[in-house]
Design a protein around this motif. Structure first.
Motif, mmCIF file in Angstrom:
data_model
loop_
_atom_site.group_PDB
_atom_site.id
_atom_site.type_symbol
_atom_site.label_atom_id
_atom_site.label_comp_id
_atom_site.label_asym_id
_atom_site.label_seq_id
_atom_site.Cartn_x
_atom_site.Cartn_y
_atom_site.Cartn_z
ATOM 1 N N MET A 425 13.634 0.188 -12.097
ATOM 2 C CA MET A 425 12.687 -0.767 -11.520
ATOM 3 C C MET A 425 13.022 -2.191 -11.950
ATOM 4 O O MET A 425 13.013 -3.122 -11.127
ATOM 5 C CB MET A 425 11.267 -0.422 -11.952
ATOM 6 C CG MET A 425 10.719 0.880 -11.404
ATOM 7 S SD MET A 425 9.004 1.112 -11.931
ATOM 8 C CE MET A 425 8.695 2.780 -11.312
ATOM 9 N N ASP A 426 13.315 -2.366 -13.224
ATOM 10 C CA ASP A 426 13.667 -3.688 -13.736
ATOM 11 C C ASP A 426 14.894 -4.230 -13.019
ATOM 12 O O ASP A 426 14.937 -5.404 -12.631
ATOM 13 C CB ASP A 426 13.948 -3.632 -15.240
ATOM 14 C CG ASP A 426 12.711 -3.294 -16.062
ATOM 15 O OD1 ASP A 426 11.624 -3.164 -15.468
ATOM 16 O OD2 ASP A 426 12.838 -3.149 -17.291
ATOM 17 N N ARG A 427 15.883 -3.377 -12.861
ATOM 18 C CA ARG A 427 17.134 -3.835 -12.238
ATOM 19 C C ARG A 427 16.913 -4.224 -10.788
ATOM 20 O O ARG A 427 17.508 -5.201 -10.308
ATOM 21 C CB ARG A 427 18.201 -2.742 -12.358
ATOM 22 C CG ARG A 427 18.676 -2.526 -13.807
ATOM 23 C CD ARG A 427 19.931 -1.682 -13.863
ATOM 24 N NE ARG A 427 19.679 -0.295 -13.474
ATOM 25 C CZ ARG A 427 19.266 0.655 -14.314
ATOM 26 N NH1 ARG A 427 19.042 0.370 -15.582
ATOM 27 N NH2 ARG A 427 19.080 1.893 -13.901
ATOM 28 N N ILE A 428 16.056 -3.501 -10.082
ATOM 29 C CA ILE A 428 15.770 -3.849 -8.679
ATOM 30 C C ILE A 428 15.052 -5.189 -8.600
ATOM 31 O O ILE A 428 15.425 -6.073 -7.815
ATOM 32 C CB ILE A 428 14.924 -2.741 -8.015
ATOM 33 C CG1 ILE A 428 15.743 -1.457 -7.871
ATOM 34 C CG2 ILE A 428 14.414 -3.202 -6.646
ATOM 35 C CD1 ILE A 428 14.923 -0.256 -7.420
ATOM 36 N N ILE A 429 14.001 -5.350 -9.418
ATOM 37 C CA ILE A 429 13.243 -6.592 -9.380
ATOM 38 C C ILE A 429 14.109 -7.771 -9.805
ATOM 39 O O ILE A 429 14.094 -8.836 -9.153
ATOM 40 C CB ILE A 429 11.990 -6.467 -10.294
ATOM 41 C CG1 ILE A 429 11.027 -5.431 -9.721
ATOM 42 C CG2 ILE A 429 11.287 -7.828 -10.435
ATOM 43 C CD1 ILE A 429 9.909 -5.049 -10.665
ATOM 44 N N ASN A 430 14.858 -7.612 -10.867
ATOM 45 C CA ASN A 430 15.733 -8.689 -11.328
ATOM 46 C C ASN A 430 16.793 -9.018 -10.287
ATOM 47 O O ASN A 430 17.132 -10.193 -10.075
ATOM 48 C CB ASN A 430 16.400 -8.298 -12.652
ATOM 49 C CG ASN A 430 15.416 -8.138 -13.781
ATOM 50 O OD1 ASN A 430 14.306 -8.674 -13.732
ATOM 51 N ND2 ASN A 430 15.792 -7.392 -14.808
ATOM 52 N N GLY A 431 17.312 -7.988 -9.630
ATOM 53 C CA GLY A 431 18.316 -8.200 -8.599
ATOM 54 C C GLY A 431 17.768 -8.964 -7.414
ATOM 55 O O GLY A 431 18.410 -9.878 -6.880
ATOM 56 N N LEU A 432 16.554 -8.583 -6.973
ATOM 57 C CA LEU A 432 15.936 -9.295 -5.858
ATOM 58 C C LEU A 432 15.690 -10.757 -6.200
ATOM 59 O O LEU A 432 15.881 -11.658 -5.374
ATOM 60 C CB LEU A 432 14.603 -8.608 -5.494
ATOM 61 C CG LEU A 432 14.697 -7.237 -4.819
ATOM 62 C CD1 LEU A 432 13.304 -6.623 -4.718
ATOM 63 C CD2 LEU A 432 15.336 -7.353 -3.438
ATOM 64 N N SER A 433 15.250 -11.009 -7.436
ATOM 65 C CA SER A 433 14.986 -12.382 -7.855
ATOM 66 C C SER A 433 16.247 -13.221 -7.898
ATOM 67 O O SER A 433 16.240 -14.423 -7.599
ATOM 68 C CB SER A 433 14.309 -12.391 -9.243
ATOM 69 O OG SER A 433 13.065 -11.731 -9.205
ATOM 70 N N LYS A 434 17.371 -12.583 -8.248
ATOM 71 C CA LYS A 434 18.638 -13.316 -8.344
ATOM 72 C C LYS A 434 19.171 -13.701 -6.968
ATOM 73 O O LYS A 434 19.755 -14.787 -6.802
ATOM 74 C CB LYS A 434 19.670 -12.470 -9.087
ATOM 75 C CG LYS A 434 19.439 -12.405 -10.589
ATOM 76 C CD LYS A 434 20.492 -11.552 -11.270
ATOM 77 C CE LYS A 434 20.237 -11.479 -12.778
ATOM 78 N NZ LYS A 434 21.227 -10.602 -13.475
ATOM 79 N N VAL A 435 18.997 -12.833 -5.977
ATOM 80 C CA VAL A 435 19.570 -13.121 -4.659
ATOM 81 C C VAL A 435 18.635 -13.956 -3.786
ATOM 82 O O VAL A 435 19.074 -14.551 -2.792
ATOM 83 C CB VAL A 435 19.932 -11.819 -3.920
ATOM 84 C CG1 VAL A 435 20.948 -11.019 -4.711
ATOM 85 C CG2 VAL A 435 18.699 -10.962 -3.623
ATOM 86 N N ALA A 436 17.358 -14.054 -4.129
ATOM 87 C CA ALA A 436 16.424 -14.851 -3.342
ATOM 88 C C ALA A 436 16.721 -16.336 -3.531
ATOM 89 O O ALA A 436 17.193 -16.757 -4.591
ATOM 90 C CB ALA A 436 14.983 -14.532 -3.753
ATOM 91 N N PRO A 437 16.440 -17.152 -2.521
ATOM 92 C CA PRO A 437 16.684 -18.598 -2.641
ATOM 93 C C PRO A 437 15.881 -19.190 -3.804
ATOM 94 O O PRO A 437 14.712 -18.865 -3.998
ATOM 95 C CB PRO A 437 16.192 -19.154 -1.295
ATOM 96 C CG PRO A 437 16.204 -17.997 -0.361
ATOM 97 C CD PRO A 437 15.899 -16.786 -1.201
#
Length: 439
Positions: A425-437
């Motif tokens: 879950m952490d990796r998904i959320i962190n990943g989404l935050s990194k790729v978002a503008p």
């Protein structure tokens, strides 16, 4: 008499300490300002902390602190024991769509597994006094007006203020000023920094009731607000909360986003009364048990005022629009931005030349965007969805029946993940935050 930019930024190095002169001026002694002043003072800088009112003073807030905010209190050395008057909470209870789900705060390496509750009138004073203990010089009843701007460089070099009950005019001077004066942030406006209309704005209203539910050890969030005053029940855009204060009272309130079509049409104080009237009578949320008036405040979200550094002025907390658009939480981000700003200022202060100091200061908005920008962009998309009551209704009816999905949602909404070494879950959320503008 005008000075060169180089002289302005370095004057604290060459000018002896005086009553109204310092290395840094912090305007506003809320969580953002007090955290900034604390960390600056702990690093050895001379700090003036200017607060327009006198402590204790009330602020509109839910009074509930997540583990993210709790971590910042620990970093400031605040005594958060129950003996010192803090009430701990284990997690979040979510109610909506005919469902009720109780979720503990996640077990993380980066954050404690508990939150806290404390009234804002006392909470803010605790932080301000801690900044004083660290060495910050606090002026209460100090109403800051116009900035003092160098005509040659356009940089802020201090502030004008009225001090005490007599409103004595005074001037304070420093090469750097931190705006921690909340959503209204007159200082930022005077420096030409206006609110961005493309960012969400929330409103919170709350009051207190004597209640047998005062010692609830879970924060409670209602994802549906029903207006049952008319012939037909009506679902309203927004969410409600019930936070036990541990002192015989509950903080009961609601929040709404300006993305909803009903934002300007409804009297939210009346909606709060109607919502409370729909609750079980034995909870005590009735007019005769109300211990204070219903008060409201704006929630500036998702970097709604930028840039966060310009011409000697840094914005922290609500002044910079750092409220989390996912859940309306502001205190954690106020304190975090204060700590970040302080670290940047300390590094800049140690530089030998104006150009080097300015290079260090320009990092501040970049750090904020790297830290929160992507996550806040996800939050802006989220608030557009939940601004539609139909979408919220479907989400609560279906989402709350899936505990695993809701644990993910809790981590996302509360921004509670381990940045490294976390679970899937952490990796998904962190990943989404990194790729978002990172806007």
């Amino acid at each position: 008499m005008t000075e060169s930019a180089t002289e302005s930024v370095s004057e604290s190095v060459t000018t002896p300490r005086s009553e109204h002169r310092a290395d840094v001026i912090v305007v506003g002694a809320g969580p953002a300002g007090s955290a900034t002043a604390y960390h600056l003072a702990k690093s050895g800088l001379d700090v003036l902390l200017l607060e327009k009112t006198a402590f204790p003073r009330e602020k509109v807030c839910g009074d509930g602190l997540t583990p993210r905010a709790t971590k910042q209190l620990i970093n400031m050395g605040i005594d958060i024991s129950e003996e010192a008057g803090w009430l701990r909470n284990k997690g979040l209870r979510i109610i909506g769509g005919g469902n009720r789900l109780q979720l503990d705060w996640p077990d993380l390496a980066s954050y404690p597994d508990y939150g806290l509750v404390r009234k804002r009138d006392d909470f803010d004073e605790q932080l301000a006094r801690q900044a004083q203990k660290a060495g910050a010089r606090l002026y209460e009843r100090c109403n800051v007006g116009a900035p003092i701007i160098n005509d040659l460089t356009g940089r802020i070099e201090g502030v004008q203020a009225k001090l005490g009950e007599e409103k004595t005019p005074v001037t304070f001077h420093a090469p750097l000023v931190v705006a921690a004066d909340g959503n209204s942030t007159r200082l930022s406006l005077a420096m030409g920094l206006h609110r961005r209309e493309d960012r969400p704005m929330g409103v919170a209203v709350r009051t207190y009731f004597t209640s047998p539910r005062h010692d609830d050890d879970y924060l409670e969030s209602w994802l549906e607000l029903w207006d049952r005053r008319g012939a037909q029940d009506r679902l309203l855009p927004g969410y409600g909360w019930i936070f036990g204060m541990g002192d015989g009272t509950s903080n009961v309130g609601l929040g709404v986003l300006n993305t909803s079509s009903s934002f300007k049409e409804l009297d939210w104080r009346e909606i709060l009364k109607a919502w409370c009237a729909s609750m079980p009578a034995d909870w005590g949320y009735t007019p005769e048990n109300m211990t204070g008036p219903i008060r409201g405040a704006a929630l500036p979200m998702a970097f709604n005022r930028q840039p966060h550094y310009t011409r000697g002025l840094l914005l922290v907390g609500d002044a910079g629009g750092l409220v989390n658009p996912f859940n309306g939480e502001g205190i954690a981000y106020a304190m975090e931005s204060g700590a970040i700003a302080a670290e940047v200022i300390v590094q800049a202060h140690a530089r030998a030349t104006y150009a080097q100091r300015e290079l260090a200061l320009q990092r501040y908005p970049k750090i904020l965007k790297d830290t929160y920008g992507g996550y806040y962009s996800l939050g802006r998309a989220f608030v557009k969805l939940i601004g539609n009551p139909k979408v919220m209704k479907i989400a609560t009816q279906r989402g709350l029946t899936h505990p695993l999905l809701m644990r993910f949602t809790l981590k996302m909404l509360a921004n509670l993940t381990d940045p490294t070494g976390g679970d899937a879950m952490d990796r998904i959320i962190n990943g989404l935050s990194k790729v978002a503008p990172k806007a």
